[in-house]
Design an enzyme around this catalytic site. Structure first.
Site, PDB file in Angstrom:
ATOM      1  N   THR A  77      33.084  49.765  42.994  1.00 19.06           N
ATOM      2  CA  THR A  77      32.864  48.515  43.034  1.00 19.06           C
ATOM      3  C   THR A  77      31.734  47.712  43.262  1.00 19.06           C
ATOM      4  O   THR A  77      30.579  48.097  42.956  1.00 19.06           O
ATOM      5  CB  THR A  77      33.803  48.107  44.489  1.00 19.06           C
ATOM      6  N   LYS A  81      30.789  46.624  39.045  1.00 12.48           N
ATOM      7  CA  LYS A  81      31.769  45.583  38.277  1.00 12.48           C
ATOM      8  C   LYS A  81      31.470  45.924  37.442  1.00 12.48           C
ATOM      9  O   LYS A  81      32.629  46.289  36.535  1.00 12.48           O
ATOM     10  CB  LYS A  81      33.134  44.600  39.652  1.00 12.48           C
ATOM     11  N   ASN A 102      37.679  47.838  37.872  1.00 13.80           N
ATOM     12  CA  ASN A 102      36.920  48.122  39.432  1.00 13.80           C
ATOM     13  C   ASN A 102      37.784  49.738  39.349  1.00 13.80           C
ATOM     14  O   ASN A 102      37.756  50.256  40.464  1.00 13.80           O
ATOM     15  CB  ASN A 102      37.803  47.383  40.062  1.00 13.80           C
ATOM     16  N   ASP A 118      42.584  44.534  40.485  1.00 24.51           N
ATOM     17  CA  ASP A 118      42.874  43.584  41.027  1.00 24.51           C
ATOM     18  C   ASP A 118      44.027  42.273  40.860  1.00 24.51           C
ATOM     19  O   ASP A 118      45.036  42.523  41.646  1.00 24.51           O
ATOM     20  CB  ASP A 118      41.469  43.107  40.746  1.00 24.51           C
ATOM     21  N   GLY A 142      38.964  29.333  42.226  1.00 26.25           N
ATOM     22  CA  GLY A 142      38.297  29.737  41.842  1.00 26.25           C
ATOM     23  C   GLY A 142      38.088  30.643  40.834  1.00 26.25           C
ATOM     24  O   GLY A 142      39.039  30.366  39.330  1.00 26.25           O
ATOM     25  N   GLY A 144      35.907  33.267  40.158  1.00 22.57           N
ATOM     26  CA  GLY A 144      35.044  34.991  39.959  1.00 22.57           C
ATOM     27  C   GLY A 144      35.799  36.109  39.974  1.00 22.57           C
ATOM     28  O   GLY A 144      37.168  35.588  38.997  1.00 22.57           O
ATOM     29  N   GLY A 145      35.596  37.346  39.960  1.00 27.62           N
ATOM     30  CA  GLY A 145      36.136  38.364  39.760  1.00 27.62           C
ATOM     31  C   GLY A 145      37.452  38.978  40.204  1.00 27.62           C
ATOM     32  O   GLY A 145      38.507  39.127  39.585  1.00 27.62           O
ATOM     33  N   GLY A 254      45.736  37.870  52.055  1.00 30.05           N
ATOM     34  CA  GLY A 254      45.156  38.522  51.147  1.00 30.05           C
ATOM     35  C   GLY A 254      45.197  40.350  51.346  1.00 30.05           C
ATOM     36  O   GLY A 254      44.918  41.341  50.178  1.00 30.05           O
TER      37      GLY A 254
HETATM   38  N1  LIG Z   1      41.995  40.921  48.282  1.00 38.26           N
HETATM   39  C1  LIG Z   1      41.939  41.393  47.682  1.00 38.26           C
HETATM   40  O1  LIG Z   1      42.593  42.952  47.317  1.00 38.26           O
HETATM   41  C2  LIG Z   1      40.562  41.636  46.994  1.00 38.26           C
HETATM   42  C3  LIG Z   1      40.627  42.022  45.678  1.00 38.26           C
HETATM   43  C4  LIG Z   1      38.698  41.112  45.902  1.00 38.26           C
HETATM   44  C5  LIG Z   1      38.133  39.993  46.143  1.00 38.26           C
HETATM   45  N2  LIG Z   1      38.778  39.800  47.589  1.00 38.26           N
HETATM   46  C6  LIG Z   1      38.567  38.722  47.856  1.00 38.26           C
HETATM   47  O2  LIG Z   1      38.554  37.705  46.359  1.00 38.26           O
HETATM   48  C7  LIG Z   1      37.442  36.474  47.403  1.00 38.26           C
HETATM   49  C8  LIG Z   1      36.286  36.670  45.886  1.00 38.26           C
HETATM   50  O3  LIG Z   1      36.023  37.644  45.839  1.00 38.26           O
HETATM   51  P1  LIG Z   1      34.820  37.919  44.152  1.00 38.26           P
HETATM   52  O4  LIG Z   1      34.893  39.335  43.848  1.00 38.26           O
HETATM   53  O5  LIG Z   1      35.856  36.443  43.012  1.00 38.26           O
HETATM   54  O6  LIG Z   1      34.211  36.328  44.900  1.00 38.26           O
HETATM   55  P2  LIG Z   1      33.196  36.184  43.519  1.00 38.26           P
HETATM   56  O7  LIG Z   1      33.037  36.794  42.154  1.00 38.26           O
HETATM   57  O8  LIG Z   1      31.353  36.651  44.125  1.00 38.26           O
HETATM   58  O9  LIG Z   1      33.354  34.415  42.750  1.00 38.26           O
HETATM   59  C9  LIG Z   1      33.448  33.817  44.606  1.00 38.26           C
HETATM   60  C10 LIG Z   1      34.746  32.928  44.251  1.00 38.26           C
HETATM   61  O10 LIG Z   1      34.451  31.868  45.390  1.00 38.26           O
HETATM   62  C11 LIG Z   1      33.643  30.374  44.610  1.00 38.26           C
HETATM   63  N3  LIG Z   1      32.759  30.010  46.320  1.00 38.26           N
HETATM   64  C12 LIG Z   1      31.962  30.542  46.534  1.00 38.26           C
HETATM   65  N4  LIG Z   1      31.511  29.873  47.815  1.00 38.26           N
HETATM   66  C13 LIG Z   1      31.884  28.807  47.677  1.00 38.26           C
HETATM   67  C14 LIG Z   1      31.867  27.631  48.113  1.00 38.26           C
HETATM   68  N5  LIG Z   1      30.839  27.358  49.047  1.00 38.26           N
HETATM   69  N6  LIG Z   1      32.400  26.300  47.419  1.00 38.26           N
HETATM   70  C15 LIG Z   1      33.254  26.469  46.949  1.00 38.26           C
HETATM   71  N7  LIG Z   1      33.285  27.601  45.640  1.00 38.26           N
HETATM   72  C16 LIG Z   1      32.870  29.087  46.367  1.00 38.26           C
HETATM   73  C17 LIG Z   1      32.731  30.162  43.630  1.00 38.26           C
HETATM   74  O11 LIG Z   1      32.464  29.565  43.044  1.00 38.26           O
HETATM   75  P3  LIG Z   1      31.689  29.350  41.845  1.00 38.26           P
HETATM   76  O12 LIG Z   1      32.137  29.618  40.355  1.00 38.26           O
HETATM   77  O13 LIG Z   1      31.856  27.496  41.370  1.00 38.26           O
HETATM   78  O14 LIG Z   1      30.246  29.959  42.505  1.00 38.26           O
HETATM   79  C18 LIG Z   1      34.126  31.462  43.142  1.00 38.26           C
HETATM   80  O15 LIG Z   1      34.402  30.744  42.349  1.00 38.26           O
HETATM   81  C19 LIG Z   1      36.480  37.560  48.218  1.00 38.26           C
HETATM   82  O16 LIG Z   1      36.833  36.868  49.524  1.00 38.26           O
HETATM   83  C20 LIG Z   1      36.931  38.832  48.323  1.00 38.26           C
HETATM   84  O17 LIG Z   1      36.843  39.656  49.486  1.00 38.26           O
HETATM   85  C21 LIG Z   1      40.025  40.751  48.105  1.00 38.26           C
END
Ligand SMILES: NC(=O)c1ccc[n+]([C@@H]2O[C@H](COP(=O)([O-])OP(=O)(O)OC[C@H]3O[C@@H](n4cnc5c(N)ncnc54)[C@H](OP(=O)(O)O)[C@@H]3O)[C@@H](O)[C@H]2O)c1
Length: 271
Positions: A77, A81, A102, A118, A142, A144-145, A254
């Site tokens: 993590t 990653k 992951n 994921d 979104g 991101g990852g 989630g």
């Molecule tokens: N439930 C589960 O098993 C699980 C597993 C993995 C992750 N998650 C959750 O998923 C979420 C995302 O994780 P990640 O790893 O994908 O994060 P990440 O790679 O940092 O991606 C973040 C995403 O959110 C957007 N974002 C962040 N701040 C923003 C804002 N102020 N306005 C508009 N868009 C914004 C980013 O847009 P930009 O591209 O424009 O920056 C990007 O698309 C987290 O809450 C994490 O805890 C949950």
């Protein structure tokens, strides 16, 4: 309710298989209690422990894993990653597409295989709640990852139409191109924050974790026939889910994604 498992305390011994979680820091990692519980439920002699490894130590630690014969593999993590891929001998198609793994597994010959679960965890969570994906339309916010892993898993699940939305639009162009190459039957479009006209609406961004966050979509586009799904686990009911409930949408939490991913990780790690 007490069970036979409660009556037999688990002891680490010479044959115990070792699993890790690679992170930096490790203070807030959530997976070890869940994986260790699954190991007990499956009557496996295995234990997961945290490995707090700074980025400059990742390569030497993974190389050391190759020589540890009691080691099955590790969850990977933040912040490792993406970097972990360079140290894997083999990477699954999902991990290659997302550009991140992951979880890694040590094969009996010492080779390291990286996977990305994921997206599959998210899809399994939906199926488990009776939500079908094949032939349906999905609006995904979104890039991101988490969101990109979900996008590729939705392609594999044969959705008919996928609309991508993200603050940074350039990331969407690359994701769309890769999705079109891998899943030519899926109609992939770059859309807006308006989810109108979709069956399933997914928040794959971090928006909703902090109380002051705006909603990730234009909420006026939600209708009662939609499913609204989250990746965020804390808070459990995000402002998006709370609003969706007032509209009459079916909501999907989630935590289902994590629950199903832990089972998939346990399978991958040989439990
Ligand atoms: N439930 C589960 O098993 C699980 C597993 C993995 C992750 N998650 C959750 O998923 C979420 C995302 O994780 P990640 O790893 O994908 O994060 P990440 O790679 O940092 O991606 C973040 C995403 O959110 C957007 N974002 C962040 N701040 C923003 C804002 N102020 N306005 C508009 N868009 C914004 C980013 O847009 P930009 O591209 O424009 O920056 C990007 O698309 C987290 O809450 C994490 O805890 C949950």
């Amino acid at each position: 309710m007490s069970t036979a498992l409660d009556a037999a305390p688990f002891e680490i011994a010479g044959k115990t298989r070792v699993l890790g979680i690679l992170a930096h820091p490790t203070d807030h990692v959530k997976a070890p209690p869940g994986i260790n519980r699954i190991a007990r439920e499956r009557a496996k002699d295995a234990v997961m422990v945290p490995f707090n490894v700074p980025p400059d130590g990742l390569g030497s630690v993974v190389n050391a894993f190759r020589s540890i014969l009691t080691f099955n593999g590790s969850i990977v993590t933040v912040p490792h990653k993406q970097a972990i891929l360079a140290f894997c001998d083999e990477v699954t198609p999902q991990a290659r597409a997302v550009g991140a793994a992951n979880v890694i597994r040590r094969e009996p010959d010492g080779r390291i295989v990286g996977a990305q679960l994921d997206g599959i965890g998210f899809i399994r969570g939906l199926y488990h709640q009776g939500i079908e994906l094949e032939g349906r339309s999905v609006h995904l916010s979104g890039a991101g990852g988490a969101a990109s892993a979900i996008a590729f898993a939705l392609g594999e699940a044969k959705v008919a139409r996928l609309t991508l939305n993200n603050r940074s639009r350039d990331k969407l162009v690359a994701i769309r191109a890769k999705l079109q190459e891998m899943f030519p039957a899926v109609d992939v479009a770059i859309g807006t924050i308006d989810p109108r006209g979709h069956d399933i609406v997914v928040n794959g961004t971090t928006l909703g974790m902090r109380p002051a966050d705006p909603l990730p979509i234009d909420e006026t586009g939600l209708t009662a026939d939609m499913v609204v799904a989250e990746v965020i686990m804390e808070p459990e009911i995000t402002p998006l889910l709370a609003f969706a409930q007032t509209v009459g949408c079916k909501i999907h939490l989630g935590r289902h994604m994590l629950d199903h991913q832990l089972q998939l990780m346990a399978d991958f790690l040989g439990l």
